[in-house]
Design an enzyme around this catalytic site. Structure first.
Site, PDB file in Angstrom:
ATOM      1  N   PRO A  98       0.675  -1.039   0.048  1.00 25.49           N
ATOM      2  CA  PRO A  98      -0.146  -0.036   0.091  1.00 25.49           C
ATOM      3  C   PRO A  98       0.940   1.243  -0.038  1.00 25.49           C
ATOM      4  O   PRO A  98       1.928   1.402   0.673  1.00 25.49           O
ATOM      5  CB  PRO A  98      -0.888  -0.230   1.311  1.00 25.49           C
ATOM      6  CG  PRO A  98       0.323  -0.890   2.125  1.00 25.49           C
ATOM      7  CD  PRO A  98       0.841  -1.914   1.326  1.00 25.49           C
ATOM      8  N   TYR A 149      -5.463  13.259 -13.557  1.00 24.65           N
ATOM      9  CA  TYR A 149      -6.432  12.236 -13.478  1.00 24.65           C
ATOM     10  C   TYR A 149      -7.709  12.849 -13.395  1.00 24.65           C
ATOM     11  O   TYR A 149      -8.607  11.976 -12.774  1.00 24.65           O
ATOM     12  CB  TYR A 149      -6.364  11.320 -12.134  1.00 24.65           C
ATOM     13  CG  TYR A 149      -4.642  10.891 -12.113  1.00 24.65           C
ATOM     14  CD1 TYR A 149      -4.158   9.867 -12.924  1.00 24.65           C
ATOM     15  CD2 TYR A 149      -4.151  11.139 -11.092  1.00 24.65           C
ATOM     16  CE1 TYR A 149      -2.738   9.637 -12.512  1.00 24.65           C
ATOM     17  CE2 TYR A 149      -2.858  10.828 -10.847  1.00 24.65           C
ATOM     18  CZ  TYR A 149      -2.148  10.286 -11.471  1.00 24.65           C
ATOM     19  OH  TYR A 149      -0.902   9.560 -11.570  1.00 24.65           O
ATOM     20  N   CYS A 152       0.654  28.405 -16.353  1.00 22.74           N
ATOM     21  CA  CYS A 152       0.116  28.749 -17.614  1.00 22.74           C
ATOM     22  C   CYS A 152      -0.291  27.625 -18.544  1.00 22.74           C
ATOM     23  O   CYS A 152       0.319  27.182 -19.482  1.00 22.74           O
ATOM     24  CB  CYS A 152       1.124  29.538 -18.491  1.00 22.74           C
ATOM     25  SG  CYS A 152       1.465  31.301 -17.918  1.00 22.74           S
TER      26      CYS A 152
HETATM   27  N1  LLP Z   1       2.828  -1.482  -6.011  1.00 26.66           N
HETATM   28  C1  LLP Z   1       3.244  -1.090  -7.208  1.00 26.66           C
HETATM   29  C2  LLP Z   1       4.015  -2.144  -7.913  1.00 26.66           C
HETATM   30  C3  LLP Z   1       2.562   0.006  -7.603  1.00 26.66           C
HETATM   31  O1  LLP Z   1       3.108   0.318  -9.070  1.00 26.66           O
HETATM   32  C4  LLP Z   1       2.005   0.996  -6.884  1.00 26.66           C
HETATM   33  C5  LLP Z   1       1.331   2.165  -7.410  1.00 26.66           C
HETATM   34  C6  LLP Z   1       1.807   0.688  -5.506  1.00 26.66           C
HETATM   35  C7  LLP Z   1       2.373  -0.649  -5.131  1.00 26.66           C
HETATM   36  C8  LLP Z   1       1.009   1.695  -4.482  1.00 26.66           C
HETATM   37  O2  LLP Z   1      -0.224   1.629  -5.102  1.00 26.66           O
HETATM   38  P1  LLP Z   1      -1.181   2.393  -4.067  1.00 26.66           P
HETATM   39  O3  LLP Z   1      -1.413   1.590  -2.809  1.00 26.66           O
HETATM   40  O4  LLP Z   1      -0.731   3.559  -3.558  1.00 26.66           O
HETATM   41  O5  LLP Z   1      -2.616   2.490  -4.747  1.00 26.66           O
HETATM   42  N2  LLP Z   1      -0.127   8.685  -9.005  1.00 26.66           N
HETATM   43  C9  LLP Z   1      -1.367   8.071  -9.056  1.00 26.66           C
HETATM   44  C10 LLP Z   1      -1.157   6.744  -8.533  1.00 26.66           C
HETATM   45  C11 LLP Z   1      -0.002   5.769  -9.177  1.00 26.66           C
HETATM   46  C12 LLP Z   1       0.031   4.331  -8.729  1.00 26.66           C
HETATM   47  C13 LLP Z   1       1.071   3.655  -9.232  1.00 26.66           C
HETATM   48  N3  LLP Z   1       1.625   2.307  -8.740  1.00 26.66           N
HETATM   49  C14 LLP Z   1      -2.383   9.002  -8.221  1.00 26.66           C
HETATM   50  O6  LLP Z   1      -1.861   9.900  -7.714  1.00 26.66           O
HETATM   51  O7  LLP Z   1      -3.399   8.586  -8.139  1.00 26.66           O
END
Ligand code: LLP
Length: 431
Positions: free
Chosen positions: A285, A331, A360
């Site tokens: 997470p 997003y 900008c």
């Molecule tokens: N493990 C892997 C291999 C990942 O690629 C990611 C996120 C995570 C874990 C963690 O995911 P989470 O638990 O945070 O959902 N910038 C985007 C989110 C991109 C996530 C990419 N990978 C946003 O701001 O919503």
């Protein structure tokens, strides 16, 4: 939105009144503020959902790479999921043991692979293999280093993008995505692993996507991982762990009925059903541990009214932009915007404003927000739920300095990382 209001109605985070914080001369805006204790508490709560069984909470460092945050997770026994040599150095520097680090990414450089193999006595816990082609590369680097590289197979579970209750840009575990080894290729991957004496397979995992507000897509992905793990074991490999990835959603204002522990319990049930209950369960997470415990503080630069539309548009222009918080532009994410001052006025005195930043670009737009009609230049506001993928995605676009960061612990400011002067940016360009 774990900001609260105190008895006077002022907005607080981590026991600190945010209006007091912006009044302090050393805190400039834009500035991220984090409740580090709440982040660590959430990690402890998540760990207890494993009921004492073998597990690793591999915090996805990409969500928030700040030292005080990563150190707090290290202190409560988390590991790390990293996606670059840089993130690996942050995790190690903050006290996460090499054994507790997994390294994902479709394009690891040779230097990054070498670092992962050479750190500590045995290298990191697992280099997550994302393609069959990568197996030979890691094998060759390990051979040259005189070591055995511990690896895991990151599979692509092929969860249909239509089934994912998330934004297409943050869905990773579908057939069109660049990530992981599809399960139709498992046999080829195992053949490559058999022919690679310098890599040792430890686990099988996947990451399906991000910001899930129901456990269903997560369980669907985990089930595919466990099926693959069973066929890998049947093929004669001894696994130590299965990794269900990250993706636990948070409430950005539209509700999120599930807690991080619910994802763990659902995955654990599937793991036991698959007959894999003896293996350690890894989860990765990021957002769920940090997102709700951070805000981006900004000030109103000026208001503006335009009459080109049938209904005149009221704008609030703040000093934070898409370079500081990219999620709305990238997003179409909506971060609630809350004035810091105590609200004594009723809703009758609030009207809809379009809140935008100084960059900008038309997409430098935080959307429509109901704010006090009297909001004026100099007023401070908080963009909430900005603790994940906020600062880490910030840039210096438009010649702007990166935002400051303030770390709260024990109800007070524990550390500040000041905003770097714009002069640094100028020096970097006029080299
Ligand atoms: N493990 C892997 C291999 C990942 O690629 C990611 C996120 C995570 C874990 C963690 O995911 P989470 O638990 O945070 O959902 N910038 C985007 C989110 C991109 C996530 C990419 N990978 C946003 O701001 O919503």
């Amino acid at each position: 939105m774990p900001t609260t209001r105190d008895v006077t109605g002022a907005l607080c985070l981590g026991g600190v009144r945010l209006s007091d914080l912006v009044a302090a001369s050393e805190i400039q805006t834009p500035s991220y503020v984090y409740d580090v204790d709440a982040m660590a508490n959430d990690a402890c709560e998540l760990k207890s959902a494993f009921d004492g069984r073998a597990h690793l909470v591999a915090y996805a460092v990409k969500a928030n790479t700040a030292g005080p945050v990563v150190r707090a997770f290290a202190e409560v026994g988390c590991g790390a999921d990293v996606v670059s040599g840089g993130e690996m150095l942050v995790a190690l520097g903050c006290g996460i043991a090499p054994d507790a680090i997994v390294f994902s990414g479709v394009a690891k450089g040779d230097e990054e692979i070498d670092r992962a193999i050479l750190v500590g006595d045995r290298g990191i816990g697992a280099i997550q293999i994302e393609s069959i082609e990568e197996i030979a590369r890691v094998d060759a680097r390990a051979k040259a280093a005189g070591r055995i590289a511990r690896v895991s197979l990151r599979m692509n579970p092929g969860v249909d993008i239509e089934d994912l209750d998330t934004h297409a840009n943050i869905a990773t575990g579908h057939d069109e995505a660049k990530f992981g080894v599809p399960n139709v290729d498992t046999a080829f991957a195992l053949e490559a692993l058999r022919g690679s004496p310098h890599v040792a397979l430890q686990g099988v995992g996947a990451h399906v996507g991000s910001q899930f507000t129901s456990v269903d897509p997560y369980v669907q992905g985990a089930r595919t991982v466990f099926e693959m793990a069973r066929s890998v074991i049947a093929a004669g490999f001894a696994l130590k762990f299965v990794d269900a990835g990250g993706g636990f959603g948070i409430d950005y204002g539209k509700g999120c009925p599930v807690r991080p522990a619910d994802f763990v319990r659902a995955a654990r049930d599937e793991q036991v059903k698959a007959g894999l209950g003896d293996l350690a369960l890894y989860v990765e997470p990021g957002r769920a541990l940090v997102g709700a415990h951070g805000v981006l503080l900004a000030r109103v630069i000026q208001t503006k009214t335009t009459r080109a539309l049938a209904t005149p548009r009221r704008w609030v222009i703040i000093d934070a932009g898409m370079n500081d918080l990219l999620r709305p532009a990238l997003y179409q994410a909506h971060h609630r915007i809350v004035p810091l001052a105590a609200t004594t006025t009723g809703r009758a005195d609030e009207i809809a404003f379009r809140v935008v930043g100084p960059v900008c670009e038309s997409s430098d737009d935080f959307g429509e927000h109901v704010l006090p009609a009297a909001i004026a230049a100099g007023d401070a506001v908080a963009l909430v739920d900005a603790g994940a993928y906020g600062f880490t995605m910030a840039s210096r676009y438009n010649g702007r300095a990166l935002p400051a960061e303030v770390f709260l612990r024990g109800g007070r400011v524990a550390q500040i990382r000041p905003r770097k002067p714009v002069a640094d940016w100028v020096d970097d360009r006029v080299f």
